[in-house]
Scaffold this motif. Structure first.
Motif, PDB file in Angstrom:
ATOM      1  N   VAL A   1     -14.166  17.720  76.906  1.00  0.00           N
ATOM      2  CA  VAL A   1     -13.245  18.565  76.150  1.00  0.00           C
ATOM      3  C   VAL A   1     -14.006  19.704  75.475  1.00  0.00           C
ATOM      4  N   SER A   2     -15.107  19.371  74.826  1.00  0.00           N
ATOM      5  CA  SER A   2     -15.902  20.379  74.123  1.00  0.00           C
ATOM      6  C   SER A   2     -16.519  21.381  75.095  1.00  0.00           C
ATOM      7  N   MET A   3     -16.942  20.907  76.238  1.00  0.00           N
ATOM      8  CA  MET A   3     -17.510  21.786  77.257  1.00  0.00           C
ATOM      9  C   MET A   3     -16.473  22.781  77.757  1.00  0.00           C
ATOM     10  N   GLU A   4     -15.271  22.288  78.032  1.00  0.00           N
ATOM     11  CA  GLU A   4     -14.207  23.178  78.488  1.00  0.00           C
ATOM     12  C   GLU A   4     -13.854  24.207  77.420  1.00  0.00           C
ATOM     13  N   ALA A   5     -13.839  23.768  76.161  1.00  0.00           N
ATOM     14  CA  ALA A   5     -13.496  24.672  75.063  1.00  0.00           C
ATOM     15  C   ALA A   5     -14.522  25.790  74.910  1.00  0.00           C
ATOM     16  N   LEU A   6     -15.788  25.471  75.059  1.00  0.00           N
ATOM     17  CA  LEU A   6     -16.829  26.504  74.964  1.00  0.00           C
ATOM     18  C   LEU A   6     -16.668  27.536  76.064  1.00  0.00           C
ATOM     19  N   LEU A   7     -16.303  27.077  77.258  1.00  0.00           N
ATOM     20  CA  LEU A   7     -16.081  28.014  78.359  1.00  0.00           C
ATOM     21  C   LEU A   7     -14.875  28.914  78.069  1.00  0.00           C
ATOM     22  N   VAL A   8     -13.800  28.328  77.531  1.00  0.00           N
ATOM     23  CA  VAL A   8     -12.630  29.125  77.168  1.00  0.00           C
ATOM     24  C   VAL A   8     -13.007  30.190  76.153  1.00  0.00           C
ATOM     25  N   ALA A   9     -13.771  29.810  75.141  1.00  0.00           N
ATOM     26  CA  ALA A   9     -14.187  30.764  74.115  1.00  0.00           C
ATOM     27  C   ALA A   9     -14.999  31.906  74.722  1.00  0.00           C
ATOM     28  N   LYS A  10     -15.911  31.584  75.621  1.00  0.00           N
ATOM     29  CA  LYS A  10     -16.718  32.619  76.269  1.00  0.00           C
ATOM     30  C   LYS A  10     -15.840  33.588  77.052  1.00  0.00           C
ATOM     31  N   ASN A  11     -14.880  33.054  77.782  1.00  0.00           N
ATOM     32  CA  ASN A  11     -14.019  33.912  78.601  1.00  0.00           C
ATOM     33  C   ASN A  11     -13.073  34.754  77.743  1.00  0.00           C
ATOM     34  N   ILE A  12     -12.625  34.218  76.636  1.00  0.00           N
ATOM     35  CA  ILE A  12     -11.823  35.010  75.706  1.00  0.00           C
ATOM     36  C   ILE A  12     -12.632  36.185  75.177  1.00  0.00           C
ATOM     37  N   LEU A  13     -13.928  35.958  75.001  1.00  0.00           N
ATOM     38  CA  LEU A  13     -14.811  36.990  74.459  1.00  0.00           C
ATOM     39  C   LEU A  13     -15.381  37.924  75.527  1.00  0.00           C
ATOM     40  N   GLY A  14     -14.825  37.855  76.742  1.00  0.00           N
ATOM     41  CA  GLY A  14     -15.193  38.838  77.754  1.00  0.00           C
ATOM     42  C   GLY A  14     -16.068  38.347  78.883  1.00  0.00           C
ATOM     43  N   LYS A  15     -16.506  37.107  78.825  1.00  0.00           N
ATOM     44  CA  LYS A  15     -17.284  36.558  79.937  1.00  0.00           C
ATOM     45  C   LYS A  15     -16.347  36.309  81.121  1.00  0.00           C
ATOM     46  N   ASP A  16     -16.910  35.989  82.243  1.00  0.00           N
ATOM     47  CA  ASP A  16     -16.106  35.692  83.430  1.00  0.00           C
ATOM     48  C   ASP A  16     -16.715  34.466  84.105  1.00  0.00           C
ATOM     49  N   GLU A  17     -16.690  33.342  83.369  1.00  0.00           N
ATOM     50  CA  GLU A  17     -17.378  32.143  83.828  1.00  0.00           C
ATOM     51  C   GLU A  17     -16.408  31.101  84.359  1.00  0.00           C
TER      52      GLU A  17
END
Length: 446
Positions: A314-330
């Motif tokens: 859950v925490s791993m998925e959330a970190l990825l969501v946060a990165k993508n919200i901030l402009g990443k494309d992961e």
């Protein structure tokens, strides 16, 4: 109706929602978070954390039982009221503390059910929240068994809040929740039954080890009833009477349903935002975006992702969501994920299954070990300690592992590190571990 506008709105304050909220706020975005129940979510309030407190008492009782006559005069006994009071110290301050942490960070909070009005708007009570990005992190809730008398079935939330534990308890379901709660109730000296609709409990674990665990729990006193479909539950003279197919009949004081968990989405009105979902949860892509709305994300137990419903995932998925919200494309890339059933002994697994390994003998080598008579396990008088290591025949690297012992949770974590680093057990020959300890046994599994 009051309207608000945000860069990001998160629905749910559990592990995933909290992670996204703080990451987005730290990046300077205007963030709001919505909670409908208690601030903090399932894991810390009514899941992993309080459960492990109860398991700690069961472990202490079981260890003293195994060592009785070997230096320990009498086995420990569990005071349920004292144990629940101790458990409460871990959860009672969480909602207020979590709420304060949001407010101190400048994250705006809304309490109530979130209902989509369209793909950018949520209603919470008399408030309308407009958001550029929305994150659904509402988790999952206990499933209910559709049967006559279902109102007499309580769930895992109820078990973790019991002020009194009655003399007889029935757990419905063959998953890890039933097994773990059964171990706790048994250690507390109660009559314990597990009813499962087929003969394959703990399906995601090695069937040989599951069979050994069931046999061990039977010897300890747990009553298993497999291939039983419950047809009716009635209350009679203070007792709960369970009827099932093939003339099954059982009386008990308490019934806990543990037949799985369902994505917590029923109240969200997802159709208004054109969000696709199945019974497994909200449909997402590898970036954790919903299929029809790239600005709406779902993560954690509510998402129908490839990740297991475990807090670290859950925490791993959330970190990825946060990165993508901030402009990443992961895109999400799950590592090998360890999973543990905290019974006594514990059952643990990581990597490929035994089924897959046996189906590809030219590719994988299975090394099986009965470690019951090894020093690590004999010193605490363990009656059952088993291990299986699955290696790549070409490289010797570990592709999977399965353990059944009181130390299985530690062992599986060691294996997780080795798999992440693409190391073999032989590579550990140059490592000096503290001796004697479970880690010092690793090279002997080669």
């Amino acid at each position: 109706m009051t309207e608000y506008t945000y860069d990001v709105v998160i629905i749910g304050s559990g592990a995933s929602g909290t992670t996204v909220a703080f990451e987005a706020q730290a990046a300077g975005l205007k963030v709001a978070i919505i909670e409908e129940r208690s601030w903090g979510g399932t894991c810390v309030l009514r899941g992993c954390d309080p459960k492990k407190v109860l398991i700690g008492a069961a472990e202490a009782r079981n260890l003293s039982t195994r060592l009785r006559g070997k230096g320990i005069k009498q086995a420990a006994s569990i005071s349920w009221q004292d144990l629940m009071a101790f458990k409460e110290t871990f959860v009672e301050d969480v909602p207020e503390s979590r709420l304060e942490s949001f407010q101190e960070a400048g994250i705006e909070t809304f309490f109530g059910q979130a209902i989509f009005q369209d793909s950018h708007t949520l209603q919470v009570g008399k408030d309308l929240l407009n958001a550029e990005k929305i994150v659904i992190a509402t988790g999952a809730v206990p499933s209910s068994l559709k049967v006559e008398g279902q109102e007499y079935i309580q769930n895992s939330d109820d078990f973790l809040s019991l002020k009194e534990l009655p003399e007889s308890v029935v757990f419905i379901g063959g998953g890890y929740i039933s097994f773990e709660f059964a171990s706790i109730a048994l250690a507390a000296g109660r009559e314990v039954h597990i009813i499962h609709h087929n003969s394959e409990p703990l399906k995601k674990f090695d069937p040989d080890f599951v069979a050994a665990l069931v046999s061990n729990m039977k010897e300890e006193g747990v009553h298993f009833h497999f291939d039983i479909d419950i047809t009716k539950i009635v209350k009679n003279n203070g007792k709960l009477h369970i009827d099932g197919k093939n003339n099954f009949s059982l009386n008990t004081d308490l019934i806990i349903g543990a037949t799985g968990r369902t994505p917590n989405i029923a109240h969200l009105a997802l159709e208004k935002a054109n969000i696709d979902y199945t019974k497994k949860g909200i449909t997402v892509n590898e970036k954790m975006q919903t299929v029809n709305n790239e600005h709406i994300y779902a993560c954690g137990d509510v998402a129908a992702s490839k990740g297991a419903p475990l807090t670290p995932v859950v925490s791993m998925e959330a970190l990825l969501v946060a990165k993508n919200i901030l402009g990443k494309d992961e895109k999400i890339n799950y590592p090998a994920i360890p999973s543990v059933v905290f019974t006594s002994p514990k059952l643990a697994s990581i990597g490929i299954s035994m089924e897959e390994a046996k189906a590809n003998p030219e590719k994988y080598q299975i090394k099986s070990h009965d470690t019951t008579n090894w020093y690590t396990y004999k010193r605490t008088n363990e009656q059952l300690a088993l291990a299986k290591i699955i290696e790549d025949r070409e490289t010797g690297q570990i592709r999977g592992a399965h353990f059944l012992s009181e130390e299985a949770d530690y062992m599986i974590n060691y294996i997780a590190i080795l798999m992440k680093a693409s190391l073999t057990l032989a590579d550990l020959n140059s490592v000096i571990f503290a001796y004697p300890s479970p880690a010092s046994d690793l090279t002997a599994l080669n």
